[in-house]
Design a protein around this motif. Structure first.
Motif, PDB file in Angstrom:
ATOM      1  N   ILE A   1      42.646  39.255  46.287  1.00 19.23           N
ATOM      2  CA  ILE A   1      42.804  40.123  47.451  1.00 19.23           C
ATOM      3  C   ILE A   1      44.278  40.309  47.801  1.00 19.23           C
ATOM      4  O   ILE A   1      44.732  41.399  48.118  1.00 19.23           O
ATOM      5  N   ASP A   2      45.037  39.230  47.753  1.00 19.75           N
ATOM      6  CA  ASP A   2      46.438  39.277  48.162  1.00 19.75           C
ATOM      7  C   ASP A   2      47.383  39.419  46.980  1.00 19.75           C
ATOM      8  O   ASP A   2      48.515  38.952  47.015  1.00 19.75           O
ATOM      9  N   SER A   3      46.919  40.083  45.922  1.00 17.32           N
ATOM     10  CA  SER A   3      47.725  40.162  44.705  1.00 17.32           C
ATOM     11  C   SER A   3      49.019  40.946  44.919  1.00 17.32           C
ATOM     12  O   SER A   3      50.063  40.565  44.390  1.00 17.32           O
ATOM     13  N   GLN A   4      48.967  42.028  45.691  1.00 18.22           N
ATOM     14  CA  GLN A   4      50.175  42.828  45.903  1.00 18.22           C
ATOM     15  C   GLN A   4      51.277  41.998  46.543  1.00 18.22           C
ATOM     16  O   GLN A   4      52.428  42.007  46.096  1.00 18.22           O
ATOM     17  N   GLU A   5      50.939  41.255  47.598  1.00 23.02           N
ATOM     18  CA  GLU A   5      51.943  40.462  48.309  1.00 23.02           C
ATOM     19  C   GLU A   5      52.480  39.344  47.432  1.00 23.02           C
ATOM     20  O   GLU A   5      53.688  39.078  47.404  1.00 23.02           O
ATOM     21  N   ARG A   6      51.599  38.678  46.686  1.00 21.07           N
ATOM     22  CA  ARG A   6      52.036  37.546  45.865  1.00 21.07           C
ATOM     23  C   ARG A   6      52.881  38.009  44.687  1.00 21.07           C
ATOM     24  O   ARG A   6      53.848  37.342  44.303  1.00 21.07           O
TER      25      ARG A   6
END
Length: 774
Positions: free
Chosen positions: A471-476
């Motif tokens: 879910i948080d791939s963009q931020e990571r």
């Protein structure tokens, strides 16, 4: 998901290994103490087990005479003294010491009985003493092999993604560890005899469980097979309890021993046969992973089964000599298959630290074997112990060096290809400026080097189109973390962020390696380096494209500026040539009508012709000449300007007033000054109705001398006044082009004069502020 530089997922099972590891260390300490207490103790060049049965364990250096008993024979008397059958049973070491105390001439006489209770002829054997040979081979070598097996079981338990295979292999590794660790103690002090009994039953059961669950349970009648194995395991547990109880009661365990011996070989053969059958029926990656592990899964059980069969028929057992080495083939093959084909669906990244334990223990084990063989080859000679220790240490160092090279070539080839790959990609990227070409270059190098099934450079905006992303791939990814897609371990894709100057330029999406091999830490480091090079190249390409875009804009701006300059210059020249042309036309009319032309008119005409030539030259060079400022007497140039506009003055019968001192000197350029004044006077003449008045006057202002060009016209409309000096082509006359005032403003700027307009006493005036002459 966690950064790929450490592991694919966190392993909570690893924390559960702490207590078993402590127990294993405690058992190792007990076994080491037991082995150490045997040094120097006597034994009759043969050994019996904890239940007084003859154990066909031997070393080549043991001296024995006569025929030896069978492993089903039990020791019942030592040097003529019958052994008590009451519980508890004496340990083998106690029997050896009893034998040594009652023997004569360093010879011991031992009596055995067969399973039917019939006594056998006594056996005479020489009394020896446990020394370094027995300690090194039967304890050190076995203990090292035990820890190698246990380590492999812990690794499989920690990282395996297949529960059934994980449980089966962990069970097998634990019972094998117990058997190997307690082997020497089982034939001497018997402190760990219960563990050896449990292991003896557990090993064939472990082989059967592996046949069922490795690498995954079968689809055909899996439930029935599992129930049958559970029943056998329960029966084996009950049997192990019976063996432990018999250790303290003196019960006859020969039937149990015989059943275990009979089960040992079939269980190993079953394991090898099942693996072969699965290999035959499997295809694709399943077959590949079984082939990779087959040399251990098949060779190990077949060798053990063969040795066991030979023991049953010949009564001579060499299992104890090959066991610590043959048994290692199994974990080695499993580990190799896990690295090359991820046979256990492990969710981890392989690191050199993970292989440090097995390679170190293996090197120690082989160095011990090498030292023992060297001693065995020279045992009749005088061999200094220190030389043997040095030899063993030298063998260990050599093996560690070889192991490191072997480890790098087998499991970490990215280390060898790191420099050449990075240099090759750097050279290739240095010649590329196109972003798609840079992306293709990175993809091709990644596929060629790893090797992987595919690699793709994905734009950050296209990540939303990828499936199985956290879910948080963009931020990571923007923070620089490596990610794995949320798929099965053998289908997971690796995402490496391509960042430059803290900005995510793209993402390197790497498919699983060929054969579902594990990614190594060196693979990750190489991919990170290639991603960084690609990100830098993409950044440079973007900068080059931006510079190229700016350059195109600049070229366009220059071209536009030239066009505007040409347009403005041509408009201005066309506008300004009207004055000299009108003047010349007037001279021609006068000459044609017979009117006399005075010398002043002709001189002025020549000057205007020269000025038109200069205008045309400016048009050719697309640049107005730089004015050459000099002190000039203003009145003469006012009079020349009036000559250029005398036609509208005469037509409208305008009165002209010049209120300028003859000696007034200004800093200007002659031609431009005439151009400025003629434009202002022409505008004034055109704006003034018939019989009106125009004029020029000079008066003093706070900022300097003020030169007003005035007229009695109606003035400038209110809607035009605010933009009179800020817009081109502003005109209040019908058919006017609005160029004249632009020319005036430009020339005034070059003279460093200020210009403004206002309405005073029914007059419209344009005011020029003339700075004081220095």
């Amino acid at each position: 998901m966690v950064p790929a530089t450490n592991s694919r997922v966190q392993h909570p099972r690893g924390a559960r290994l702490l207590l078993p590891s402590v127990l294993a260390l405690v058992l190792t300490g007990i076994a080491a103490t037991s082995a150490y207490t045997t040094l120097g103790k006597p034994f009759p060049s043969l050994v019996v087990d904890a239940y007084h049965f003859y154990s066909i364990v031997e070393l080549p250096s043991w001296e024995r005479t006569g025929s030896l008993p069978h492993m089903s024979h039990r020791l019942v008397a030592v040097n003529g003294e019958a052994l008590p059958k009451e519980a508890p049973l004496a340990s083998p070491l106690e029997l050896y010491e009893l034998m040594a105390g009652t023997s004569r001439d360093s010879m011991a006489h031992l009596e055995f009985e067969d399973p039917r209770g019939r006594s056998l002829p006594p056996i005479s054997t020489r009394v020896s003493r446990f020394g370094a040979e027995e300690f090194l081979f039967f304890f050190v070598a076995y203990a090292l092999a035990a820890w190698l097996v246990l380590w492999s079981g812990g690794l499989v338990f920690t990282v395996s993604g297949r529960p059934a295979a994980r449980r089966a292999y962990t069970f097998w590794s634990v019972v094998t560890f117990l058997l190997l660790l307690s082997f020497y103690d089982y034939h001497t002090n018997a402190w760990l005899a219960p563990f050896f009994s449990v292991a003896a039953i557990g090993i064939p059961l472990g082989a059967l469980w592996l046949a069922y669950a490795f690498p995954r349970p079968p689809q055909w009648r899996a439930t029935d097979l599992r129930r049958g194995l559970i029943a056998l395991t329960v029966l084996g547990a009950a049997t192990a309890v019976g063996l432990i109880v018999a250790r303290f009661t003196g019960w006859n365990i020969h039937p149990i021993r015989s059943a275990i011996d009979q089960l040992m070989a079939p269980s190993f053969v079953t394991l090898a046969g099942v693996v072969l059958l699965r290999m035959r029926r499997s295809t694709g990656l399943d077959r590949t992973e079984l082939v990779t592990a087959s040399w251990g899964l098949i060779t190990t059980p077949l060798l053990l089964a063969l040795v066991h069969v030979l023991t049953l028929f010949t009564g001579r057992d060499v299992r104890h000599l090959v066991l610590p080495f043959v048994v290692l083939l199994f974990p080695l093959s499993i580990g190799f298959a896990m690295v090359r084909n991820n046979i256990l669906e492990a969710q981890t990244v392989l690191t050199s630290r993970m292989l440090r334990v097995p390679f170190t223990l293996g090197a120690i084990l082989l160095s011990v074997l090498g030292t023992y063989l060297a001693w065995l080859a020279t045992w009749n000679g005088q061999v200094v112990l220190k030389l043997l220790v040095l030899l063993g240490f030298a063998i260990f160092l050599l093996l560690m060096v070889l192991a490191r090279h072997l480890q790098t070539r087998l499991f970490f080839p990215a280390t060898l290809a790191f420099r050449s790959t990075v240099e090759g990609l750097s050279d290739r990227l240095a010649a590329l400026r196109d972003i798609p070409a840079i992306q293709r270059a990175v993809e091709e190098v990644v596929v060629k080097t790893l090797p992987t099934l595919s690699a793709q450079v994905v734009e950050p905006g296209a990540l939303v189109e990828l499936s199985y992303l956290p879910i948080d791939s963009q931020e990571r990814l923007a923070r620089g973390e490596n990610l794995w897609t949320a798929q099965s371990p053998r289908e997971q894709h690796l995402l490496i962020p391509m960042r430059s100057l803290g900005e995510l330029r793209a993402v390197l999406l790497v498919a699983p390696k060929r054969g579902a091999a594990l990614y190594t830490q060196e693979d990750i480091h190489l991919l990170e380096t290639l991603a960084s090079l690609g990100a830098l190249a993409l950044h440079n390409a973007e900068v080059v494209q931006e510079l190229e875009s700016i350059r195109r804009l600049e070229v366009g701006a220059v071209l536009k500026e030239k066009q505007l300059t040409l347009s403005a210059l041509s408009e201005e020249l066309c506008h300004e040539m009207v004055y000299p042309l009108n003047f010349l036309q007037d001279l021609l009319r006068r000459g044609a009508s017979g009117q006399p032309l005075d010398e002043e008119d002709l001189s002025f005409a020549r000057d205007e012709v020269d000025r038109m030539k200069r205008m045309l030259d400016s048009l050719r060079r697309l640049q107005l000449p730089t004015p050459r400022l000099a002190p000039l007497q203003l009145l003469g140039y006012i009079q020349r300007a009036l000559l250029l506009v005398r036609e509208p003055i005469h037509e409208k019968k305008l009165s002209v007033t010049i209120d300028v001192p003859p000696e007034l000197t200004v800093t200007a350029e002659g031609g431009a000054l005439v151009q400025l004044l003629s434009n202002l006077l022409r505008n004034a003449a055109q704006a003034t109705p018939e019989a009106g008045a125009i004029g020029i006057r000079l008066h003093q202002g706070p900022a300097g001398q003020l030169l007003d060009v005035w007229d009695t016209g109606p003035g400038i409309p209110e809607h035009v006044a605010p933009v009179l000096f800020t817009s081109r082509r502003i005109s209040t006359k019908p058919g006017g082009y609005g160029i004249g005032l632009t020319v005036v403003q430009r020339i005034a700027y070059t003279f460093r004069w200020d210009i403004s307009f206002q309405r005073e006493s029914e007059r419209t005036l344009f005011r020029l502020t003339l700075p004081h002459l220095p």
